[in-house]
Design an enzyme around this catalytic site. Structure first.
Site, PDB file in Angstrom:
ATOM      1  N   CYS A 140       0.833  -1.204   0.000  1.00 43.00           N
ATOM      2  CA  CYS A 140       0.000   0.000   0.000  1.00 43.00           C
ATOM      3  C   CYS A 140       0.865   1.250   0.000  1.00 43.00           C
ATOM      4  O   CYS A 140       1.680   1.452   0.898  1.00 43.00           O
ATOM      5  CB  CYS A 140      -0.912  -0.008   1.226  1.00 43.00           C
TER       6      CYS A 140
ATOM      7  N   TYR B 102      -7.013   5.129  -9.854  1.00 36.83           N
ATOM      8  CA  TYR B 102      -6.917   4.244  -8.696  1.00 36.83           C
ATOM      9  C   TYR B 102      -7.972   3.146  -8.776  1.00 36.83           C
ATOM     10  O   TYR B 102      -7.693   1.980  -8.502  1.00 36.83           O
ATOM     11  CB  TYR B 102      -7.095   5.056  -7.415  1.00 36.83           C
TER      12      TYR B 102
ATOM     13  N   GLU C 192       1.467  -0.449  -7.032  1.00 36.11           N
ATOM     14  CA  GLU C 192       1.510   0.827  -6.327  1.00 36.11           C
ATOM     15  C   GLU C 192       2.962   1.102  -5.959  1.00 36.11           C
ATOM     16  O   GLU C 192       3.669   0.208  -5.492  1.00 36.11           O
ATOM     17  CB  GLU C 192       0.637   0.785  -5.072  1.00 36.11           C
TER      18      GLU C 192
ATOM     19  N   ASP D  63      -3.245  -7.032   2.357  1.00 31.51           N
ATOM     20  CA  ASP D  63      -3.497  -6.457   1.033  1.00 31.51           C
ATOM     21  C   ASP D  63      -3.112  -7.479  -0.022  1.00 31.51           C
ATOM     22  O   ASP D  63      -1.927  -7.783  -0.194  1.00 31.51           O
ATOM     23  CB  ASP D  63      -2.698  -5.171   0.840  1.00 31.51           C
TER      24      ASP D  63
ATOM     25  N   TYR E  81       0.023  -4.944  -5.037  1.00 32.88           N
ATOM     26  CA  TYR E  81       0.823  -4.846  -3.822  1.00 32.88           C
ATOM     27  C   TYR E  81       2.137  -5.618  -3.900  1.00 32.88           C
ATOM     28  O   TYR E  81       2.777  -5.841  -2.880  1.00 32.88           O
ATOM     29  CB  TYR E  81      -0.007  -5.336  -2.629  1.00 32.88           C
TER      30      TYR E  81
ATOM     31  N   CYS F  45      -2.624   2.048   7.315  1.00 33.85           N
ATOM     32  CA  CYS F  45      -1.261   1.741   6.893  1.00 33.85           C
ATOM     33  C   CYS F  45      -1.032   0.263   7.119  1.00 33.85           C
ATOM     34  O   CYS F  45      -0.943  -0.183   8.271  1.00 33.85           O
ATOM     35  CB  CYS F  45      -0.231   2.567   7.667  1.00 33.85           C
TER      36      CYS F  45
ATOM     37  N   CYS G  64      18.466  -5.641   7.278  1.00 42.19           N
ATOM     38  CA  CYS G  64      19.179  -5.793   6.006  1.00 42.19           C
ATOM     39  C   CYS G  64      20.648  -5.460   6.249  1.00 42.19           C
ATOM     40  O   CYS G  64      20.950  -4.407   6.811  1.00 42.19           O
ATOM     41  CB  CYS G  64      18.581  -4.868   4.959  1.00 42.19           C
TER      42      CYS G  64
END
Length: 217
Positions: free
Chosen positions: A54, A85, A97, A132, A137, A200, A209
């Site tokens: 998202c 959208y 997105e 999502d 996504y 969110c 990472c």
């Protein structure tokens, strides 16, 4: 945004929606810092484009980063020209997105942005991110210059090794040359600054990472 349940299969050109020739109207300036969304950008600044689920929460991650000049959300790596959208939510445009990031390389490196990208989502989930679900996504690094390819691929290999050591599966992130980035409608730009309690769905793996900790990208 999690209300939309979309196919895990990308459309063929024959299945894709027709779109339109003209770009969609969008905001002129960044809601948080006032900088021009479409430029001109300061001389010497660089661009990066990332897809990590998202785009509302993804964009906030980057605009909060020192050295980032401006961010914008939009649609990338699909078939339909200038999609809306609502059209992307059908899964029939093929787009992901994504977030456009304009940054000062003297302040924040591309490697640092890659590290933020990897750690801010789960890149092993394929055509989804958490709740999502759908091709929109998917995870992606969209290269805006030839110089970005080697660090992007090296960071993927390093993070995949770190994830596998923690029991995660292989990374599914696409790393491709950036095609046209279509700016999303104005109300999506900096959405979580306008709607602080807005949705969110972003969530990382909790695995660091290794860029910047002895592993060079």
């Amino acid at each position: 945004m999690f209300f939309f349940k979309k196919s895990a299969d990308l459309p063929t050109p024959e299945q894709a929606l027709p779109g339109r020739a003209q770009p969609l109207p969008t905001a002129e300036r960044h809601f948080v810092n006032g900088h021009a969304l479409k430029g001109p950008y300061p001389e010497g600044f660089q661009t990066a484009i990332f897809g990590l689920g998202c785009f509302w929460g993804a964009e906030r991650k980057f605009w909060q980063t020192p050295g980032v000049w401006v961010t914008a959300v939009g649609y990338i790596n699909g078939i339909t020209p200038n999609p809306t959208y609502e059209e992307t939510c059908t899964g029939l445009t093929g787009h992901a997105e994504a977030v456009l990031v304009v940054f000062d390389p003297a302040v924040v490196s591309y490697d640092a942005l890659l590290k933020l990208f990897w750690e801010s989502h789960d890149p092993t989930q394929g055509m989804r991110q958490g709740n999502d679900v759908g091709t929109t996504y998917r995870s992606g690094v969209y290269l805006t210059s030839p110089e970005q390819r080697a660090p992007a691929q090296a960071s993927k290999a390093a993070y995949e090794a770190a994830l596998k050591a923690k029991g995660f599966s292989a990374i599914t992130t696409e790393i491709v040359d950036a095609p046209t980035f279509y700016f999303a409608e104005g109300y999506h730009q900096q959405y979580l600054a306008k709607n602080p309690n807005g949705y969110c769905g972003l969530g990382g793996t909790g695995v660091s990472c290794p860029i910047g900790t002895g592993v060079a990208a």
